[in-house]
Motif scaffolding. Structure first.
Motif, PDB file in Angstrom:
ATOM      1  N   SER A 174       9.461  -1.405  10.660  1.00  0.00           N
ATOM      2  CA  SER A 174      10.001  -0.047  10.610  1.00  0.00           C
ATOM      3  C   SER A 174       8.964   0.937  11.118  1.00  0.00           C
ATOM      4  O   SER A 174       7.796   0.571  11.315  1.00  0.00           O
ATOM      5  CB  SER A 174      10.413   0.302   9.174  1.00  0.00           C
ATOM      6  OG  SER A 174       9.272   0.219   8.358  1.00  0.00           O
ATOM      7  N   ALA A 175       9.378   2.186  11.301  1.00  0.00           N
ATOM      8  CA  ALA A 175       8.539   3.202  11.945  1.00  0.00           C
ATOM      9  C   ALA A 175       7.168   3.336  11.291  1.00  0.00           C
ATOM     10  O   ALA A 175       6.147   3.419  11.974  1.00  0.00           O
ATOM     11  CB  ALA A 175       9.254   4.545  11.921  1.00  0.00           C
ATOM     12  N   ASP A 176       7.140   3.316   9.957  1.00  0.00           N
ATOM     13  CA  ASP A 176       5.863   3.554   9.276  1.00  0.00           C
ATOM     14  C   ASP A 176       4.910   2.358   9.386  1.00  0.00           C
ATOM     15  O   ASP A 176       3.771   2.439   8.969  1.00  0.00           O
ATOM     16  CB  ASP A 176       6.116   3.927   7.800  1.00  0.00           C
ATOM     17  CG  ASP A 176       7.052   2.948   7.123  1.00  0.00           C
ATOM     18  OD1 ASP A 176       7.876   2.341   7.844  1.00  0.00           O
ATOM     19  OD2 ASP A 176       6.947   2.773   5.901  1.00  0.00           O
ATOM     20  N   LEU A 177       5.388   1.255   9.919  1.00  0.00           N
ATOM     21  CA  LEU A 177       4.514   0.084  10.035  1.00  0.00           C
ATOM     22  C   LEU A 177       3.880  -0.056  11.422  1.00  0.00           C
ATOM     23  O   LEU A 177       3.093  -0.962  11.665  1.00  0.00           O
ATOM     24  CB  LEU A 177       5.290  -1.187   9.684  1.00  0.00           C
ATOM     25  CG  LEU A 177       5.799  -1.273   8.235  1.00  0.00           C
ATOM     26  CD1 LEU A 177       6.537  -2.585   8.015  1.00  0.00           C
ATOM     27  CD2 LEU A 177       4.657  -1.155   7.233  1.00  0.00           C
ATOM     28  N   VAL A 178       4.240   0.826  12.326  1.00  0.00           N
ATOM     29  CA  VAL A 178       3.680   0.745  13.682  1.00  0.00           C
ATOM     30  C   VAL A 178       2.199   1.107  13.630  1.00  0.00           C
ATOM     31  O   VAL A 178       1.827   2.093  13.002  1.00  0.00           O
ATOM     32  CB  VAL A 178       4.407   1.725  14.628  1.00  0.00           C
ATOM     33  CG1 VAL A 178       3.754   1.700  16.005  1.00  0.00           C
ATOM     34  CG2 VAL A 178       5.887   1.373  14.723  1.00  0.00           C
ATOM     35  N   ILE A 179       1.362   0.283  14.240  1.00  0.00           N
ATOM     36  CA  ILE A 179      -0.056   0.636  14.259  1.00  0.00           C
ATOM     37  C   ILE A 179      -0.598   0.675  15.680  1.00  0.00           C
ATOM     38  O   ILE A 179      -0.047   0.058  16.588  1.00  0.00           O
ATOM     39  CB  ILE A 179      -0.936  -0.328  13.421  1.00  0.00           C
ATOM     40  CG1 ILE A 179      -0.746  -1.774  13.888  1.00  0.00           C
ATOM     41  CG2 ILE A 179      -0.663  -0.176  11.951  1.00  0.00           C
ATOM     42  CD1 ILE A 179      -1.743  -2.726  13.252  1.00  0.00           C
ATOM     43  N   TYR A 180      -1.690   1.408  15.836  1.00  0.00           N
ATOM     44  CA  TYR A 180      -2.462   1.420  17.077  1.00  0.00           C
ATOM     45  C   TYR A 180      -1.711   2.019  18.262  1.00  0.00           C
ATOM     46  O   TYR A 180      -2.075   1.795  19.402  1.00  0.00           O
ATOM     47  CB  TYR A 180      -2.923  -0.010  17.405  1.00  0.00           C
ATOM     48  CG  TYR A 180      -4.440  -0.127  17.419  1.00  0.00           C
ATOM     49  CD1 TYR A 180      -5.193   0.526  16.463  1.00  0.00           C
ATOM     50  CD2 TYR A 180      -5.091  -0.872  18.396  1.00  0.00           C
ATOM     51  CE1 TYR A 180      -6.571   0.436  16.477  1.00  0.00           C
ATOM     52  CE2 TYR A 180      -6.474  -0.965  18.415  1.00  0.00           C
ATOM     53  CZ  TYR A 180      -7.208  -0.310  17.454  1.00  0.00           C
ATOM     54  OH  TYR A 180      -8.563  -0.391  17.466  1.00  0.00           O
ATOM     55  N   GLU A 181      -0.671   2.787  17.971  1.00  0.00           N
ATOM     56  CA  GLU A 181       0.118   3.362  19.058  1.00  0.00           C
ATOM     57  C   GLU A 181      -0.733   4.331  19.888  1.00  0.00           C
ATOM     58  O   GLU A 181      -0.718   4.308  21.114  1.00  0.00           O
ATOM     59  CB  GLU A 181       1.333   4.080  18.463  1.00  0.00           C
ATOM     60  CG  GLU A 181       2.249   4.647  19.524  1.00  0.00           C
ATOM     61  CD  GLU A 181       3.414   5.416  18.903  1.00  0.00           C
ATOM     62  OE1 GLU A 181       3.582   5.338  17.663  1.00  0.00           O
ATOM     63  OE2 GLU A 181       4.130   6.084  19.657  1.00  0.00           O
ATOM     64  N   ARG A 182      -1.494   5.196  19.154  1.00  0.00           N
ATOM     65  CA  ARG A 182      -2.296   6.190  19.846  1.00  0.00           C
ATOM     66  C   ARG A 182      -3.320   5.521  20.777  1.00  0.00           C
ATOM     67  O   ARG A 182      -3.459   5.869  21.938  1.00  0.00           O
ATOM     68  CB  ARG A 182      -3.028   7.045  18.796  1.00  0.00           C
ATOM     69  CG  ARG A 182      -3.642   8.322  19.331  1.00  0.00           C
ATOM     70  CD  ARG A 182      -4.212   9.162  18.178  1.00  0.00           C
ATOM     71  NE  ARG A 182      -5.129   8.373  17.348  1.00  0.00           N
ATOM     72  CZ  ARG A 182      -6.434   8.245  17.605  1.00  0.00           C
ATOM     73  NH1 ARG A 182      -6.954   8.826  18.656  1.00  0.00           N
ATOM     74  NH2 ARG A 182      -7.210   7.525  16.821  1.00  0.00           N
TER      75      ARG A 182
END
Ligand SMILES: Cc1cc2nc3c(=O)[nH]c(=O)nc-3n(C[C@H](O)[C@H](O)[C@H](O)COP(=O)(O)OP(=O)(O)OC[C@H]3O[C@@H](n4cnc5c(N)ncnc54)[C@H](O)[C@@H]3O)c2cc1C
Ligand SMILES: Cc1cc2nc3c(=O)[nH]c(=O)nc-3n(C[C@H](O)[C@H](O)[C@H](O)COP(=O)(O)OP(=O)(O)OC[C@H]3O[C@@H](n4cnc5c(N)ncnc54)[C@H](O)[C@@H]3O)c2cc1C
Ligand code: SF4
Ligand code: FES
Lengths: 477, 283
Positions: B136-144
């Motif tokens: 889910s959205a809150d589990l996305v990491i390292y996008e930046r």
């Protein structure tokens, strides 16, 4: 043999106290308890003090055997150890793990008619006595030469080379890939055969002598040989032959199949026998098959028993008389209830839901002689049968690890990936780089690895001195 | 001993970023390589990918997802603490050249090595597209971070709360059916990498995966990390960890990874008992 001499012959060996087989098969304490002083003196009295001591010829590093035995006989244990230590840095290790029956004891004059002198047990006694009672006579190192030598690998070859060079006043740094120094002595050979404290003591001695040991340092990865040669005046490679082989048969990737190296590393280096107090797990199961017949196989099968296996067996393709393991290990294994499936070879490992369920084997016929001079085993058609097991451990040998060598192009290797080095000096194809131990000879023994480390140390010392002198010869007066 | 000089929680509650002092290691390490760490005398050796390499600073970075005893223990370390044993760089670096369009696919802790890998691919002149998957959205990491080194970042979530609804393979399928790519590289859980390799097979795109079998030494000594690639036994720690995803025998890898689930659970439960205060809400 003259009459006088034969009169005082004591044909029987002084028995070496051992833990009861039924007790020790479930613990990791040392199997052999070693002689006490009275027993040692008594055994030392059996030595004939031969004028031409054949035992020394049988010893790869020519320990002055009759001399140290005579000293034990006189009760001069400390001196006995000093005699041994002049040529053998690790008597406490060698007394325990050398294949004496094929070396010194195999040649012992007394052994021709009677039991040979228990040379190994006496060597071990001297070392252990010193460990308990010895006055730690500080070693006399020569004054610092200002030369720096790198040792790669902290197995017996590297440790010996480091010791000798440090004695000669060179500054020595050991690079070790694992987190603990000692090589096979710590990750492979189990506690019940070689207590870690013995190796630890030798390593402490080296540190006291100023030898620096850098662990977690994989040469070829963290540091290249090029960098080593830039930072040091010479280098010794003793990286061992620790690359495990598999048979290439069906089912070797199943869960429950181990290389002996993995099984023993989990148990020894990572102390998995203390799981979950220690974090590393190990699987043992009820029935364990170990494929192979050398020391490694015996260590694996006896470790499996101690970890709780109900049945542990050796599967070996030749017969009892060809087993390459030390005689003592085979005897100990049998006493502990290890089953031997001899003249038997695996053809595939049978799986069930991804796990080992059994091992299909074929019986072997020994006929003819192969290129190694041993009887050649050939499968008997139609003799296939299945043994139900949960765990299979492959102990069929190891090869050269490529990590250092594949990253060092100039280093010449033979077709099997071992380093080509001069037998007398350990010199390799790169100037200033010497090598010894299993990475040169292929899997051998602790004592031969030490022997090569010692020869290389001598050659490195000469090399460093000649390097020092060369410029001054051409320099104007 | 290696000192932790920076620690951040990058995703609640269980993903952490560590910056560790390791001058010599950082000078030698290349993207795609990993380290083996051990936290204390009774600890296990576990492999972790290099999430960043900074030779000027003499540091490396690690991203750790707490999944069991050792990774939870690591999550308790603070800035200034030391990691007892840090060994590396291990494994072969990613082969980086200019090939054209490169698609990086990451899931779970798999995004860790993708940042330095992406940076190098970009620097080599490739177009880099990154697909990051999470539940889910809150589990996305390292996008930046991935945005910094990618021309485009595509997010997928199972529940559709961000980006494309579905799995990384859905986004990958969509991408490959409309645009050509020269190379796909996937790092993450075994099942994800397997699915990626199956997706790309139909398009004939070269697919590199970074395998994560259980390891001990990481130097080719134990053989515990062996995997079947193209029918041959390979040691992931020295021959890999990257291999041709179309050649990997996934079933054997996935099965071997689960060899100690029972023991791992036992060790973790024991540990949790001793650290009960950390788990009040869950229990
Ligand atoms: C289970 C087992 C039982 C044995 N039993 C006996 C026995 O009873 N009697 C006997 O005489 N012999 C026995 N042997 C054989 C004996 O132990 C070896 O012949 C001997 O240890 C070889 O010594 P070595 O110095 O060449 O290297 P090793 O002892 O193999 O040590 C090599 C060291 O180098 C390190 N290394 C490797 N690559 C690198 C790198 N790139 N950078 C830094 N470090 C590196 C390794 O981690 C290791 O610590 C046994 C072997 C095994 C495996
Ligand atoms: C080359 C390589 C690189 C890795 N890089 C990272 C990284 O950058 N960050 C990170 O958080 N983790 C990484 N891992 C995985 C990490 O090593 C494991 O998560 C760790 O060993 C778990 O230890 P534990 O004691 O905490 O949990 P355990 O109790 O050992 O395991 C807990 C759960 O994790 C699963 N697990 C354990 N080991 C692995 C594995 N190797 N792969 C997949 N699942 C596993 C187990 O099946 C179990 O369900 C990497 C693994 C490899 C081989
Ligand atoms: S050969 Fe045997 S009896 Fe003779 S000196 Fe050596 S140990 Fe003693
Ligand atoms: S982890 Fe031991 S050989 Fe790869």
């Amino acid at each position: 043999m003259d009459k006088h001499r034969s009169e005082r012959i004591m044909p029987e060996r002084t028995p070496i106290p051992e833990q009861d087989p039924l007790v020790r098969r479930r613990n990791f304490e040392e199997v052999s308890l070693g002689y006490n002083p009275e027993q040692a003196v008594r055994e030392a009295q059996r030595c004939l003090q031969c004028k031409k001591p054949l035992c020394i010829d049988g010893c790869p590093v020519h320990v002055p055997i009759p001399k140290f035995i005579a000293l034990i006989k006189e009760g001069n244990f400390q001196q006995a150890l000093s005699e041994i230590k002049r040529v053998n840095l690790l008597p406490g290790v060698c007394g325990r793990v050398c294949p004496q029956e094929r070396q010194c004891e195999g040649r012992c004059t007394l052994g021709k008619r009677h039991q040979p002198v228990a040379i190994g047990a006496l060597e071990r006694f001297a070392a252990d006595w010193d460990m308990k009672h010895g006055v730690n006579g500080s070693v006399k190192q020569l004054s610092a030469t200002g030369k720096r030598v790198a040792i790669i690998g902290s197995g017996p070859s590297g440790l010996t080379c480091a010791y000798d060079l440090a004695m000669l006043g060179h500054s020595v740094v050991i690079f070790e890939a694992l987190h603990e120094p000692g090589g096979v002595l710590v990750y492979g050979i189990p506690e019940f055969r070689l207590p870690k404290s013995i190796v630890q003591q030798e390593i402490d001695t080296l540190r006291e002598m100023g030898v620096e040991i850098i662990t977690n340092a994989v040469v070829g990865k963290l540091i290249t040989m090029e960098e080593i040669l830039r930072e040091f005046d010479a280098c010794f490679i003793g990286t061992g032959a620790g690359f495990p082989r598999f048979m290439g048969i069906e089912g070797e990737e199943l869960c429950g199949v181990y290389s002996a190296n993995e099984f023993l590393t989990r148990a020894n280096l990572m102390r998995a026998y203390n799981f979950p107090e220690y974090d590393t797990p190990i699987k043992v199961g009820d029935r364990v098959a170990v494929v192979g017949g050398g020391n490694v196989a015996m260590d694996a099968v006896r470790t499996a028993l101690r970890l709780g296996a109900e049945e542990a067996m050796i599967i070996y393709r030749r017969s009892m008389s060809e087993l390459p393991a030390r005689v003592e290990e085979v005897r100990h294994a049998r006493e502990e209830g290890v089953r031997f499936e001899l003249c038997t070879n695996p053809v595939r490992i049978i799986g069930e839901d991804g796990w080992v369920a059994g091992i299909e084997c074929v019986r072997m016929n020994l006929c003819g002689i192969d290129e190694t001079g041993r009887k050649r085993p050939e499968p008997i058609p139609g003799s296939e049968f299945v043994i139900e097991v949960d765990i299979v451990i492959m102990a069929i040998g190891t090869g050269a690890n490529p990590v250092l060598t594949e990253n060092t192009e100039e280093l010449r290797l033979n077709s099997r990936g071992y380093i080509i080095a001069d037998e007398e000096t350990g010199r390799t194809s790169i100037e200033g780089v010497f090598a010894g131990g299993d990475i040169v000879t292929g899997s051998a023994t602790v004592i031969s690895a030490m022997g090569t480390g010692r020869k290389a140390a001598k050659a490195i010392h000469e090399y460093l001195q000649s390097k020092k002198r060369r410029p001054s010869i051409s320099a104007p007066a | 001993m290696a000192k932790i000089i920076e620690k951040r929680l990058i995703r609640l509650p269980d993903v952490f970023y560590f910056k560790v002092q390791a001058p010599r290691l950082s000078a030698r390490a290349r993207p795609g390589q990993f380290v083996v760490i051990r936290l204390h005398e009774k600890g296990e050796r576990i492999p972790l990918s290099l999430a960043d390499i900074n030779p000027e600073e003499g540091t490396i970075s690690l991203i750790v997802m707490a999944v069991g005893k050792t990774t939870y223990e690591m999550s308790l370390l603070k800035e200034g603490d030391e990691i007892l044993d840090l060994c590396g760089p291990l494994g072969k670096p990613t082969e980086i050249e200019k090939v054209g369009r490169v698609v990086l696919v990451g899931g779970g802790f798999g995004v860790a090595p993708l940042y330095p890998i992406g940076r190098e691919f970009k620097a080599a002149g490739n177009e880099v597209i990154t697909i990051l998957g999470a539940r889910s959205a809150d589990l996305v990491i390292y996008e930046r971070e991935m945005n910094l080194v990618s021309d485009r970042v595509i997010i997928t979530t199972n529940d559709g709360s961000r980006g494309v609804k579905g799995l990384v393979t859905d986004a990958l399928q969509g991408l490959l059916s409309s645009e050509a790519a020269e190379l796909v590289m996937a790092v993450g859980p075994g099942v994800m990498m397997k699915a990626v390799a199956e997706t790309t097979r139909a398009y004939g795109v070269k697919t590199v995966v970074s395998l994560n079998p259980l390891m001990i030494d990481g130097t080719g000594m134990c053989g515990g990390c062996r995997v079947l690639v193209g029918g041959k036994t390979k040691f992931a720690c020295i021959d890999g960890p990257e291999f041709d995803g179309h050649q990997v025998n996934w079933d054997s890898l996935l099965c071997r990874q689960r060899m100690y689930v029972h023991e791992e659970r036992l060790a973790f439960e024991e540990w949790k008992k001793r650290h009960a205060h950390m788990f009040v809400q869950e229990d």
